[in-house]
Write a protein that holds these residues in place. Structure first.
Motif, PDB file in Angstrom:
ATOM      1  N   SER A  16      42.231   0.949  27.843  1.00  0.00           N
ATOM      2  CA  SER A  16      42.485   1.145  29.001  1.00  0.00           C
ATOM      3  C   SER A  16      43.589   1.720  29.685  1.00  0.00           C
ATOM      4  O   SER A  16      43.607   2.506  30.908  1.00  0.00           O
ATOM      5  N   ASN A  53      36.536  -1.439  33.651  1.00  0.00           N
ATOM      6  CA  ASN A  53      37.478  -1.755  32.448  1.00  0.00           C
ATOM      7  C   ASN A  53      37.473  -1.202  31.181  1.00  0.00           C
ATOM      8  O   ASN A  53      36.370  -0.572  30.873  1.00  0.00           O
ATOM      9  N   THR A  93      41.040  -1.993  34.882  1.00  0.00           N
ATOM     10  CA  THR A  93      41.621  -3.293  34.274  1.00  0.00           C
ATOM     11  C   THR A  93      41.369  -3.385  32.835  1.00  0.00           C
ATOM     12  O   THR A  93      40.608  -2.330  32.460  1.00  0.00           O
ATOM     13  N   ASN A  94      41.952  -4.214  32.259  1.00  0.00           N
ATOM     14  CA  ASN A  94      41.601  -4.279  30.712  1.00  0.00           C
ATOM     15  C   ASN A  94      41.108  -5.478  30.336  1.00  0.00           C
ATOM     16  O   ASN A  94      41.379  -6.374  30.717  1.00  0.00           O
TER      17      ASN A  94
END
Ligand code: Z2T
Length: 838
Positions: free
Chosen positions: A457, A450, A478-479
């Motif tokens: 991101s 992340n 992902t963020n």
């Protein structure tokens, strides 16, 4: 289990269990007891240091009880735990935070008053725990606070540095570094001399067949150093959950070998061994966003990772579960690539020591780890030279080569026609010498990667890790946008604002659910509320003005606009652009008539932050700020219209004074370079506005609070690359206002121009990598908009109220909940009501 007291004797233990205090009188009794017994002093020699010590000891007695119970409860529940591995924990002070979190501050305040002390004086005796550089380390500290407050079973694992980040002194305008020896008296740590792990370095790897005909690999013959655990309790807010932060300290393994040396008269070399071992945990590397590739740093990383994993694996093995269940019990989060060796170490434990097959082991490993990236700056991405690494960790290098081999084989199968892809994504860079790319290793060994804000991101997915998104698919990336703990950064730093908010929103619940701040929105036009709001900001500015007076001798007017940029000094953060803007302002004032000057909004430009000791450009920026300050602050033409302040030794406890006092704070990094930033969130939460670029979390702050409430300027991340090329291949036309600033510098207006040559020529002659000239006009214009807006105080206050009311998203509680659900798959373990009551 063997050390447990048998059932018949347990009654006695229960009867005499530690009680601590529950009211003011008991608190006073405990403080006096600690002064008179633990500290062996009395009312006739109890200074503020002793009072701090005794108050902390009284408080920690209560912490210990709930800490022990929390650990017991977690052990019995036998559920999943999170292990947050971070080489940095920038905790700041503990006493105030502990009092507030366990709800004992009012008692302590009154109790200390009865005993003759003001609580603020006692709190300020504490030395900051400064085991971090900046954002990354402070984020880890906010996360610990949130995990405890949310009742998530979690441990932080780090290093117990003898020296934290250096203390900064400013001497003749230059930064001077002073060592931060902080362990003289630290009531918040508990040495666990019974928890000691032997850590191996160097040596040789042997491969052979054992009696069963199985291939066995051993690694031995090297240097052995001991890791000793030191535990620090992490109390949650308004819960008895108290998690643990375990810091490892290095010491020499006192084997027979040392005794032999000692007795045979080789005293010096025996002492040298001792010191070499202790050096591992001696000092925090003071670089923010820079990798230097030093052997001692690699030793630190392995020492800490190996000790932590030994501990985690030992705890798992006590539960007698099968190895396939490891990742149901353990989630390990890697705070940047610093602990990436944990991936290799766990694989080594599983295959070399526990005898698992490679594939089974690797599947356990990848399910266990998550990796958080904190930067796209190439100079900050860790790489280790293969020869250096091979010498220190020979077995680990073999495992890395195997990980890489299997990884590249799957890539080849998936993209058979793309030969260049293999070289691009290889964990080993084919350079001279070969280098291990730690970020690639971290990605390959984790189930989730992340970034720390949306733009960041997106950037890692489209730039530095783009190939890996194709290989592993987008779901692996992902963020999780960063957050901050409202306990320290609102309630503790700004108690009056917290109190006002509580009075309007029905108590302190907003500290647990920050979205409750929404309820403030209905007061944006409430005259009485706005008056109180503005008074609090003014009082916070008066407090900072006093600090400025006592530390710099400069008098600043608290009614002036306070413009603050405090953060590590770095070219990408562009403090140079800020000080050039200040010079521009100064030149403008000098050129004005007295009448024109009367219309100007007075401003105080405040800077603070440390430069890495080897970062000359950053040190030059500090020097320029101080030189400009000494000219501007003594110019009679200028008076109150402009003051320039550099605050020495910016740290967490100073941030608690500085952050609540801003009108405007600056977050002006070149677009695409600041992964998130977290002080931007702190300033807005405390009723300050922002001038900033479209970078990091500024973008999400804008989305949340509305673009009318933030001063954005400058080029966008998507255009940066082309602009840089334009500098390199075309003529770089300097912004005319910036040219005037440079002329003033070159005319020795701020002392010898030669001192600042590098700063100017980085922009004029060396490509202006950070686009200072490109953004300067937009910056100056936007600062003029700030001046205009500040004149309408009524509107300004409304903007700040609206902004605060919309900051709920930036609580680190929201952030930790996202990690818990999308990466760790862990649930809170809420204490039983009877435990909560005592
Ligand atoms: C650091 O503080 C940050 C990133 C690093 O990358 C290293 C250090 Cl010491 C290796 C910062 C980022 O610069 C900042 O934008 C971010 O808010 C912070 O980490 C926490 O994620």
């Amino acid at each position: 289990v063997e050390a447990s007291i048998p059932e018949p004797q347990r009654e006695a233990w229960k009867k005499f269990q530690a009680k601590g205090f529950t009211n003011k009188e008991e608190f006073e009794r405990e403080v006096v007891r600690h002064v008179e017994t633990t500290l062996a002093r009395s009312m006739f020699n109890c200074d503020e240091t002793a009072a701090y010590a005794a108050a902390s000891l009284a408080l920690r007695d209560r912490l210990i009880t709930q800490w022990n119970r929390t650990q017991q409860r977690q052990t019995f529940a036998d559920g999943k735990r999170v292990y947050y591995l971070s080489l940095e924990f920038l905790m700041g002070r503990a006493l105030d935070n502990a009092m507030l979190n366990i709800g004992a501050k009012d008692i302590a305040k009154d109790g200390l008053a009865d005993l003759g002390f003001r609580i603020e004086d006692i709190i300020s005796q504490e030395h900051d725990a400064a085991l971090g550089n900046g954002g990354l380390g402070r984020l880890a500290a906010c996360f610990l606070d949130s995990m405890a407050s949310l009742n998530i079973p979690a441990w932080g694992y780090g290093l117990r540095y003898r020296y934290g980040i250096f203390k900064q002194e400013i001497v003749d305008g230059y930064q001077v570094e002073v060592p931060d020896y902080w362990l003289d008296f630290n009531p918040w740590e508990f040495p666990r001399h019974d928890i000691v792990v032997d850590i191996q370095f160097y040596g040789n790897v042997r491969k052979y067949q054992n009696e069963q005909g199985k291939n066995v690999i051993t690694w031995d013959g090297g240097e052995v150093v001991q890791a000793v655990a030191y535990d620090v309790p992490i109390p949650g807010y308004d819960t008895v959950s108290t998690n643990n932060m375990r810091l490892w300290s290095s010491k020499a393994a006192s084997g027979e070998f040392d005794f032999q040396k000692f007795n045979s008269g080789d005293y010096e070399s025996s002492v040298a061994d001792q010191q070499r071992a202790e050096t591992i945990s001696a000092v925090l590397y003071p670089n923010d966003n820079l990798d230097r590739g030093k052997e001692l740093r690699l030793k630190q990383q392995y020492f800490w990772v190996a000790a932590s994993l030994y501990d985690i694996v030992r705890r798992f093995k006590k539960s007698k579960r099968a190895w396939v269940e490891f990742s149901d019990q353990v989630a390990i989060q890697l705070n940047d690539t610093h602990p990436t060796l944990a991936i290799v170490e766990l694989q080594r434990i599983l295959i070399d020591l526990e005898g698992l097959e490679w594939d089974e082991a690797w599947s356990i490993v990848t399910k266990t780890f998550g990796y958080t990236n904190h930067t796209v700056l190439p100079e900050a991405l860790e790489k280790w030279s293969v020869p250096l690494f091979q010498n220190l960790l020979p077995r680990h290098l073999q495992i890395i080569y195997d990980i890489n081999l299997y990884f590249l084989q799957t890539v080849e199968r998936k993209f058979p026609k793309e030969r260049e892809l293999l070289g691009r994504v290889s964990i080993i860079e084919e350079s001279q010498p070969k280098m291990i790319r730690m970020a690639y290793l971290a990605i390959v060994g984790s189930h989730k990667v992340n970034g720390v804000a949306e733009l960041h991101s997106d950037l890692i997915k489209t730039t530095i890790f783009k190939d890996f998104v194709r290989i592993f698919g987008p779901d692996n990336f992902t963020n999780v946008t960063n957050g901050i703990t409202p306990r320290r950064w609102l309630h503790q730093a700004n108690p009056r604002l917290s109190e006002l908010i509580a009075s309007k929103t029905g108590g302190l619940d907003f500290l647990k659910d920050l979205n409750i701040l929404n309820e403030l929105e209905k007061f944006v036009d409430d005259k009485e509320f706005k008056k109180e709001w503005a008074e609090i900001k003014y009082a916070n500015k008066v407090r900072l003005a006093k600090h400025i007076k006592t530390t710099t001798g400069v008098t600043v007017n608290p009614s002036a606009l306070f413009d603050i940029q405090v953060k590590r000094i770095h070219e990408y953060k562009r403090q140079q652009m800020n000080i050039f803007g200040v010079i521009h302002r100064y030149l403008t004032i000098k050129a004005m008539t007295p009448e024109e000057r009367k219309k100007l909004a007075p401003r105080v430009s405040i800077f603070g932050g440390k430069a890495a000791p080897g970062y000359w450009m950053a040190k030059t920026i500090i020097h320029l700020i101080n030189q400009v300050g000494s000219v501007v602050n003594n110019d009679k033409d200028v008076g109150d219209l402009l003051k320039v302040i550099f605050l020495e030794d910016y740290n967490v406890s100073k941030a608690e004074i500085i952050v609540p006092a801003s009108d405007i704070s600056e977050h002006i990094s070149t677009a695409g370079t600041e992964a998130s930033g977290t002080s931007n969130m702190k300033f807005v939460l405390n009723g300050g506005l922002i001038i900033g670029t479209c970078d990091g979390a500024n973008i999400e702050i804008t989305r949340e609070i509305g673009e009318n409430n933030i001063f954005l300027f400058g080029n966008l991340a998507e255009d940066v690359e082309d602009l840089r090329h334009a500098h390199t291949y075309g003529a770089h036309n300097l912004d005319p206002d910036l040219a005037k600033v440079f002329d003033a510098i070159k005319a020795n207006t701020f002392g010898d121009a030669g001192s600042f040559g590098a700063l100017v020529s980085a922009i004029e002659d060396h490509g202006d990598y950070y686009l200072v000239s490109d953004d300067f006009h937009s910056y100056i214009q936007t600062q003029a908009l700030v001046d205009e807006a500040y004149k309408d105080q009524d509107e300004w206050v409304s903007k700040t109220i609206l902004s605060v009311s919309r900051m709920g998203f930036f609580s680190s509680d929201r952030c930790i909940n996202e990690y818990a659900e999308t990466i760790w798959n862990v649930e809170p373990l809420v204490p039983e009501p009877q435990e909560r009551n005592g």
